[in-house]
Enzyme design. Structure first.
Site, short mmCIF file in Angstrom:
data_model
loop_
_atom_site.label_atom_id
_atom_site.label_comp_id
_atom_site.label_asym_id
_atom_site.label_seq_id
_atom_site.Cartn_x
_atom_site.Cartn_y
_atom_site.Cartn_z
N HIS A 108 0.84 -1.20 0.00
CA HIS A 108 0.00 0.00 0.00
C HIS A 108 0.87 1.25 0.00
O HIS A 108 2.10 1.16 0.16
CB HIS A 108 -0.89 0.01 1.24
CG HIS A 108 -0.11 0.09 2.51
ND1 HIS A 108 0.40 -1.01 3.16
CD2 HIS A 108 0.29 1.17 3.25
CE1 HIS A 108 1.07 -0.63 4.23
NE2 HIS A 108 1.03 0.69 4.31
N SER A 110 1.11 4.63 2.22
CA SER A 110 0.62 5.21 3.47
C SER A 110 0.28 6.68 3.31
O SER A 110 1.02 7.44 2.67
CB SER A 110 1.68 5.05 4.58
OG SER A 110 1.88 3.69 4.89
N TYR A 191 4.32 13.01 8.23
CA TYR A 191 5.60 13.72 8.15
C TYR A 191 5.43 15.08 7.48
O TYR A 191 4.55 15.27 6.65
CB TYR A 191 6.61 12.87 7.38
CG TYR A 191 6.82 11.50 7.98
CD1 TYR A 191 7.60 11.32 9.12
CD2 TYR A 191 6.20 10.39 7.41
CE1 TYR A 191 7.77 10.07 9.68
CE2 TYR A 191 6.37 9.12 7.97
CZ TYR A 191 7.16 8.97 9.10
OH TYR A 191 7.31 7.72 9.66
N SER A 195 7.29 11.56 1.55
CA SER A 195 7.68 10.97 0.27
C SER A 195 6.80 9.73 0.09
O SER A 195 7.05 8.68 0.69
CB SER A 195 9.16 10.59 0.30
OG SER A 195 9.51 9.89 -0.87
N PHE A 196 5.78 9.86 -0.71
CA PHE A 196 4.80 8.78 -0.84
C PHE A 196 5.37 7.66 -1.71
O PHE A 196 5.92 7.91 -2.78
CB PHE A 196 3.50 9.32 -1.42
CG PHE A 196 2.84 10.34 -0.54
CD1 PHE A 196 2.09 9.95 0.56
CD2 PHE A 196 3.01 11.69 -0.79
CE1 PHE A 196 1.49 10.88 1.39
CE2 PHE A 196 2.41 12.64 0.03
CZ PHE A 196 1.66 12.24 1.12
N HIS A 197 5.20 6.44 -1.25
CA HIS A 197 5.81 5.30 -1.92
C HIS A 197 5.08 4.01 -1.54
O HIS A 197 4.34 3.97 -0.55
CB HIS A 197 7.28 5.18 -1.51
CG HIS A 197 7.46 5.00 -0.03
ND1 HIS A 197 7.50 6.06 0.85
CD2 HIS A 197 7.58 3.89 0.73
CE1 HIS A 197 7.63 5.62 2.07
NE2 HIS A 197 7.69 4.30 2.04
N VAL A 198 5.32 2.97 -2.31
CA VAL A 198 4.83 1.63 -1.99
C VAL A 198 6.05 0.75 -1.75
O VAL A 198 6.92 0.61 -2.62
CB VAL A 198 3.91 1.08 -3.11
CG1 VAL A 198 4.60 1.09 -4.46
CG2 VAL A 198 3.45 -0.33 -2.76
N SER A 199 6.15 0.19 -0.55
CA SER A 199 7.28 -0.67 -0.20
C SER A 199 7.00 -2.08 -0.69
O SER A 199 5.91 -2.63 -0.48
CB SER A 199 7.50 -0.66 1.31
OG SER A 199 7.93 0.62 1.75
#
Length: 253
Positions: A108, A110, A191, A195-199
């Site tokens: 997902h 976050s 934050y 830095s929006f990302h999908v892990s």
């Protein structure tokens, strides 16, 4: 023996705590017997210990406590097959790192930190989210590059796909609206410069240094692939997980 019997018989072996009963004609001192409570069951306080062995070595960021519901808000990328293909590509590329690499669960993006919500606040909190998120329009989400992150405790390192500039800007606007609700309930905001990302994959500990040398190669590969396929995902829902409860918010068409 009934509870009322315990009340009538309760006393102490200490002379100082004797119960004195007075009447108009005489004064008598009666010493009450201490009841036998050995057969009364005692319910111990719940004590749940963290066991990383049953969670792939992961540790809790905060201890379990009855009445506390771990919660977070997120986006699900609609094309999971695309992400799983990248998991396999990345797994091959990072095989040179001398550490066990694990696939991330519940992939997902976050939109909040994990926060603790009390049970009695679940309904009003989710209603407040509905009011804030109900006016947001659907949007296209794209990825830009591979990036490495560590959690705040430096216990895990993540290999992730970062969203592109325009998607990051859109998600920032949504996150700001969510922060307003979090602030209302005195919960931690996201934050300052997210830095929006999908892990996709993770390692134990801090492996940033080991992964630094192969990042350029990974990004060259991902840029070519994304440019060739012009891959985007249509986002029409946002999600909130509170303990074992799931809430979904539809966006405006």
């Amino acid at each position: 023996m009934s509870a009322l019997s315990y009340i009538s018989e309760y006393g102490s072996n200490s002379e100082d705590s004797d119960c004195e009963i007075y009447s108009a004609s005489a004064v008598k001192k009666i010493k009450l017997h201490v009841p036998d409570l050995s057969n009364i069951a005692v319910v111990p306080k719940e004590n749940i210990k963290d066991n990383p062995a049953v969670h792939g070595g992961r540790k809790r960021s905060f201890p379990h406590e009855r009445g506390n519901w771990a919660s977070f808000i997120y986006v699900k990328y609609p094309d999971e097959e695309f992400l799983h293909n990248w998991i396999e590509k990345l797994r091959e590329e990072v095989s040179c790192v001398e550490a066990t690499c694990e696939q991330c669960d519940n992939i997902h993006i976050s939109l909040s930190k994990t926060f603790i919500l009390k049970y009695h606040l679940i309904n009003p909190f989710t209603s407040s989210l509905q009011e804030v998120l109900g006016s947001i329009e659907c949007f296209e989400l794209s990825f830009g590059a591979i990036k490495v992150y560590c959690n705040e405790e430096n216990t895990r390192t993540f290999i992730s796909l970062e969203v592109d500039y325009s998607s990051n800007k859109y998600l920032s606007n949504i996150s700001n609206k969510i922060d307003q609700v979090l602030e209302e309930y005195k919960l931690p905001k996201f934050y300052d410069d997210p830095s929006f990302h999908v892990s996709l994959l993770w390692f134990h500990g801090n492996k940033k240094r080991e992964l630094k040398d192969i990042l350029e190669k990974l990004n060259n590969t991902v840029q070519q692939d994304l440019h060739q396929h012009n891959k985007t995902g249509f986002i029409d829902k946002l999600n909130c997980k509170i303990g074992n409860k799931y809430f979904q918010y539809s966006l405006q068409p």
